[in-house]
Design a protein around this motif. Structure first.
Motif, short mmCIF file in Angstrom:
data_model
loop_
_atom_site.label_atom_id
_atom_site.label_comp_id
_atom_site.label_asym_id
_atom_site.label_seq_id
_atom_site.Cartn_x
_atom_site.Cartn_y
_atom_site.Cartn_z
N ALA A 377 0.85 -1.19 0.00
CA ALA A 377 0.00 0.00 0.00
C ALA A 377 0.89 1.24 0.00
N ILE A 378 0.52 2.23 -0.81
CA ILE A 378 1.31 3.46 -0.92
C ILE A 378 0.43 4.62 -0.51
N MET A 379 0.88 5.36 0.50
CA MET A 379 0.12 6.49 1.01
C MET A 379 0.97 7.75 0.94
N GLY A 380 0.29 8.88 0.93
CA GLY A 380 1.00 10.15 0.90
C GLY A 380 0.08 11.25 0.44
N THR A 382 -1.19 14.61 -1.70
CA THR A 382 -1.22 14.91 -3.14
C THR A 382 0.12 15.51 -3.57
N GLY A 383 0.68 14.95 -4.65
CA GLY A 383 1.96 15.45 -5.14
C GLY A 383 3.16 14.84 -4.46
N SER A 384 2.94 13.78 -3.68
CA SER A 384 4.07 13.16 -2.97
C SER A 384 4.84 12.18 -3.85
N GLY A 385 4.33 11.86 -5.04
CA GLY A 385 5.08 10.99 -5.97
C GLY A 385 4.55 9.56 -6.06
N LYS A 386 3.33 9.33 -5.58
CA LYS A 386 2.80 7.96 -5.56
C LYS A 386 2.63 7.39 -6.97
N THR A 387 1.95 8.15 -7.83
CA THR A 387 1.73 7.68 -9.21
C THR A 387 3.04 7.56 -9.97
N SER A 388 3.95 8.49 -9.73
CA SER A 388 5.25 8.43 -10.40
C SER A 388 6.00 7.16 -10.01
N LEU A 389 5.87 6.76 -8.76
CA LEU A 389 6.58 5.56 -8.29
C LEU A 389 6.09 4.32 -9.04
N VAL A 390 4.77 4.11 -9.12
CA VAL A 390 4.28 2.90 -9.79
C VAL A 390 4.49 2.98 -11.30
N SER A 391 4.58 4.20 -11.85
CA SER A 391 4.83 4.34 -13.28
C SER A 391 6.20 3.82 -13.66
N LEU A 392 7.14 3.90 -12.73
CA LEU A 392 8.49 3.41 -13.01
C LEU A 392 8.52 1.89 -13.11
N ILE A 393 7.60 1.21 -12.42
CA ILE A 393 7.57 -0.26 -12.48
C ILE A 393 7.25 -0.72 -13.90
N ALA A 394 6.28 -0.06 -14.53
CA ALA A 394 5.88 -0.42 -15.89
C ALA A 394 6.72 0.30 -16.95
N LEU A 505 -0.06 -6.29 -10.03
CA LEU A 505 -1.28 -5.50 -10.16
C LEU A 505 -1.05 -4.13 -9.55
N ILE A 506 -1.31 -3.08 -10.34
CA ILE A 506 -1.14 -1.70 -9.88
C ILE A 506 -2.50 -1.03 -9.88
N MET A 507 -2.92 -0.55 -8.72
CA MET A 507 -4.20 0.15 -8.58
C MET A 507 -3.93 1.55 -8.07
N ASP A 508 -4.06 2.51 -8.97
CA ASP A 508 -3.72 3.90 -8.65
C ASP A 508 -4.96 4.64 -8.14
N ASP A 509 -5.16 4.59 -6.83
CA ASP A 509 -6.28 5.28 -6.19
C ASP A 509 -7.59 4.96 -6.92
N SER A 510 -7.79 3.68 -7.18
CA SER A 510 -8.90 3.25 -8.03
C SER A 510 -10.06 2.67 -7.25
N THR A 511 -10.13 2.93 -5.95
CA THR A 511 -11.28 2.48 -5.16
C THR A 511 -11.96 3.64 -4.44
N ILE A 536 -2.44 2.31 -4.39
CA ILE A 536 -2.32 3.71 -3.96
C ILE A 536 -3.65 4.10 -3.35
N THR A 537 -3.63 4.53 -2.12
CA THR A 537 -4.89 4.81 -1.42
C THR A 537 -4.64 5.81 -0.30
N GLN A 538 -5.71 6.42 0.15
CA GLN A 538 -5.68 7.29 1.32
C GLN A 538 -6.50 6.71 2.47
N LYS A 539 -7.00 5.47 2.28
CA LYS A 539 -7.89 4.86 3.27
C LYS A 539 -7.12 3.86 4.12
N ILE A 540 -7.20 4.02 5.41
CA ILE A 540 -6.56 3.09 6.34
C ILE A 540 -7.15 1.68 6.18
#
Length: 592
Positions: A377-380, A382-394, A505-511, A536-540
């Motif tokens: 799980a990746i938290m942070g 807005t603008g902390s780099g979450k999407t950029s991090l998973v983009s590097l995997i692909a 599986l990469i889920m970018d704040d998709s829930t 990537i989520t903001q939900k505990i």
């Protein structure tokens, strides 16, 4: 201009035949005033009907030949221009598909659409015009001058004086108008951009009652386009009066000297009529040439814009990508051994990342390791780099520093198609395609059968919703899935990723559009999968059961660990939990 010859090369036979037919047509037409002079001097003035009928027959036959040659020239020119346009659009689309994400930042979607449609159409029309008329008009003018000198050189000198003046004027006009038409195309890009934004955000515009503002904004951009177009057309159209003024003045001079030459016996009436006829042809050619100059100016501007896309850097490395090599049309994946099955281990080793042409670090010195089958799980903020991090995997972007490894291998050394085929990606902004529900899910795996599609839909908690539709999995979706709710679109997008049976599986704040019950059921299904999952989520509630939680802040990894470890060691994580669950629930979790 080299771009024209490059794409015309496969159609050079049709292009050459079009030019040959055009030359035959031109030669016949240029001979007609000479035949008319023979009819006048040797037939009409001598009252010899035999000569009239003989030369008249040649005149009719030549007209038939010119007509046939013109039809064939148009046919071959159309074949060459249509094939040229098809190949260019195809090549441009392939080039755009090969762009890296960084390359897309240099071209807005609206300008790419304009270049693939409007600019290619301009070039396509220019090819037809060039083969059929653009190369013909100068030859008509030159041929008329030469034939005028052949028939009666004294009278032909009038043409030799006026024509070069007009050619110089038109060349200067072309240089100026080319820059102006390029501005027109750029203005058209802006108009298309506004239209695209308005059509995409029509719901938001109506909710905020911004229709009047958007109409005024469109009118402003459209007015700029109108003004630029008027300026460009005004410049090109002003050439016509100058052409007609000078050439009509030349005709008056020709008539004056023709009368003198006839009275002195240096020229016949037929010769004078023939030279006047050639002058009229030259006038018509130069008049048409002003329009050709406008078309050529547009073509030149479009060729530069198309060339910018074709020559743009930032193409994905096809040597390791396994996708079609756009230059040679070779599929690299078929030439190499099939890529090994990816298990899903992912590690970052001191990874830093900056977007191209930006000095701001998006990620700095990120290191972690995820084993196959783990949930990360990746938290942070807005603008902390979450999407950029998973983009590097692909490998949607390439890291600036450090190494990203999958199964212990540097991702830059992996077959790109093989890597991405092992990844299921659910983007932050849901994008669905026009078509059926089944087709949208199968978009993730075109070989998937209906049973696999249904299994993916059940796991994504969307199966029951699909079955409630009138046509079930065959129900048609509107553009971008406009007839579905936000949560339904998200779950359909998740099903599309799950049907791939991915290793990662990469889920970018998709829930974020799902209710708590649906999200809990979805997370429960994801735990049954054997893939490595990045959420990537903001939900505990989404992070509590994760094997690894990454807490990012301004591109730095502040903390990493399980839910219990971060509760004990990270004040920021505890504050997030308190804001979402309350202190009482937090104490209960600690006692448990």
């Amino acid at each position: 201009m080299s771009i024209l010859f490059k794409f015309l090369k496969p159609y050079r036979t049709a292009a050459i035949l079009a030019l040959v037919m055009m030359l035959i047509e031109l030669a016949v037409e240029l001979s007609q005033p000479y035949l008319i002079s023979k009819i006048i001097d040797n037939g009409i003035r001598s009252h010899d009907l035999t000569v009239v009928w003989t030369w008249g027959g040649f005149l009719v036959l030549s007209a038939a030949v010119a007509f046939s040659a013109g039809i064939l020239s148009s046919f071959f020119a159309s074949h060459a221009s249509q094939g040229f346009g098809f190949d260019m659009r195809d090549r441009l689309y392939e080039k755009v598909q090969s762009f890296t994400y960084a390359a897309f930042n240099r071209f807005a979607a609206s300008t790419l659409i304009t270049r693939l449609t409007g600019d290619v159409s301009q070039l396509q029309d220019a090819v037809f015009t060039g083969l059929r008329f653009m190369s013909r008009i100068p030859l008509v003018v030159l041929g008329s001058v030469v034939m005028g000198l052949v028939v009666q050189w004294r009278l032909g000198l009038v043409l030799t004086v006026t024509v070069p003046v007009m050619i110089v004027l038109l060349m200067l006009l072309m240089r100026r108008s080319s820059k102006m038409f390029r501005t027109v195309q750029n203005k058209l890009d802006s108009v298309n951009g506004v239209v695209q934004e308005n059509l995409t955000g029509i719901r938001l515009i109506r909710v905020f009652v911004r229709m009047g503002y958007e109409v005024a904004r469109f009118a402003e951009y459209s007015r700029d386009l109108m003004r630029s177009t008027i300026s460009a057309l005004r410049l090109t159209e002003t050439a016509m009066p100058f052409v007609l003024l000078l050439m009509n003045g030349g005709i008056l001079v020709l008539l004056w000297f023709g009368r003198i030459e006839i009275s002195h016996g240096n020229a016949t009436l037929g010769q004078t009529v023939a030279v006047i006829n050639y002058t009229l042809r030259a006038v018509g050619g130069l008049s048409a040439l002003s329009g050709i100059v406008a078309a050529f100016s547009r073509m030149r501007a479009s060729a530069l814009r198309v060339g910018e896309v074709l020559d743009a850097p930032g193409v994905e490395d096809t040597r390791r990508s396994g996708v079609t090599n756009l230059e040679n049309g070779v599929n690299n994946a078929s030439m190499a051994n099939p890529p090994q099955r990816i298990k899903g281990a992912v590690s970052f080793e001191h990874v830093s990342f900056r977007y191209p042409d930006s000095g701001i670090a998006v990620l700095e010195d990120i290191s972690f390791k995820a084993e196959p089958g783990e949930v990360v799980a990746i938290m942070g903020a807005t603008g902390s780099g979450k999407t950029s991090l998973v983009s590097l995997i692909a490998r949607l972007y390439e890291q600036t520093e450090g190494v990203v490894r999958v199964d212990g291998r540097d991702t830059r050394d992996l077959n790109l198609a093989g890597l991405r085929s092992a990844i299921g990606y659910v983007p932050q902004e849901v994008l669905l395609f026009s078509g059926t529900v089944q087709g949208n899910i199968a978009w993730g795996n075109e070989k998937a059968g209906l049973s696999e599609i249904e299994a993916a839909a059940r796991a994504a908690q969307i199966h029951d919703t699909i079955m409630s539709l009138p046509d079930g999995y065959d129900a048609l979706l509107g553009q971008r899935g406009v007839n579905l709710s936000g949560g339904q679109k998200q779950r359909l997008s998740i099903a599309r990723a799950l049907v791939r049976k991915p290793s990662i599986l990469i889920m970018d704040d998709s829930t974020n559009a799902l209710d708590a019950v649906t999200e809990a059921a979805l997370l429960s299904e994801l735990q049954k999968l054997s893939c490595t999952t990045f959420i990537i989520t903001q939900k505990i509630a989404s992070t509590a059961a994760a094997d690894l939680i990454l807490l990012l802040d301004e591109g730095r990894l502040l903390a990493a660990g399980t839910h219990e470890q971060l509760l004990a060691g990270s004040s920021l994580y505890r504050s997030i939990c308190e804001s979402q669950e309350g202190k009482e629930n937090l104490h209960v979790q600690n006692r448990a």
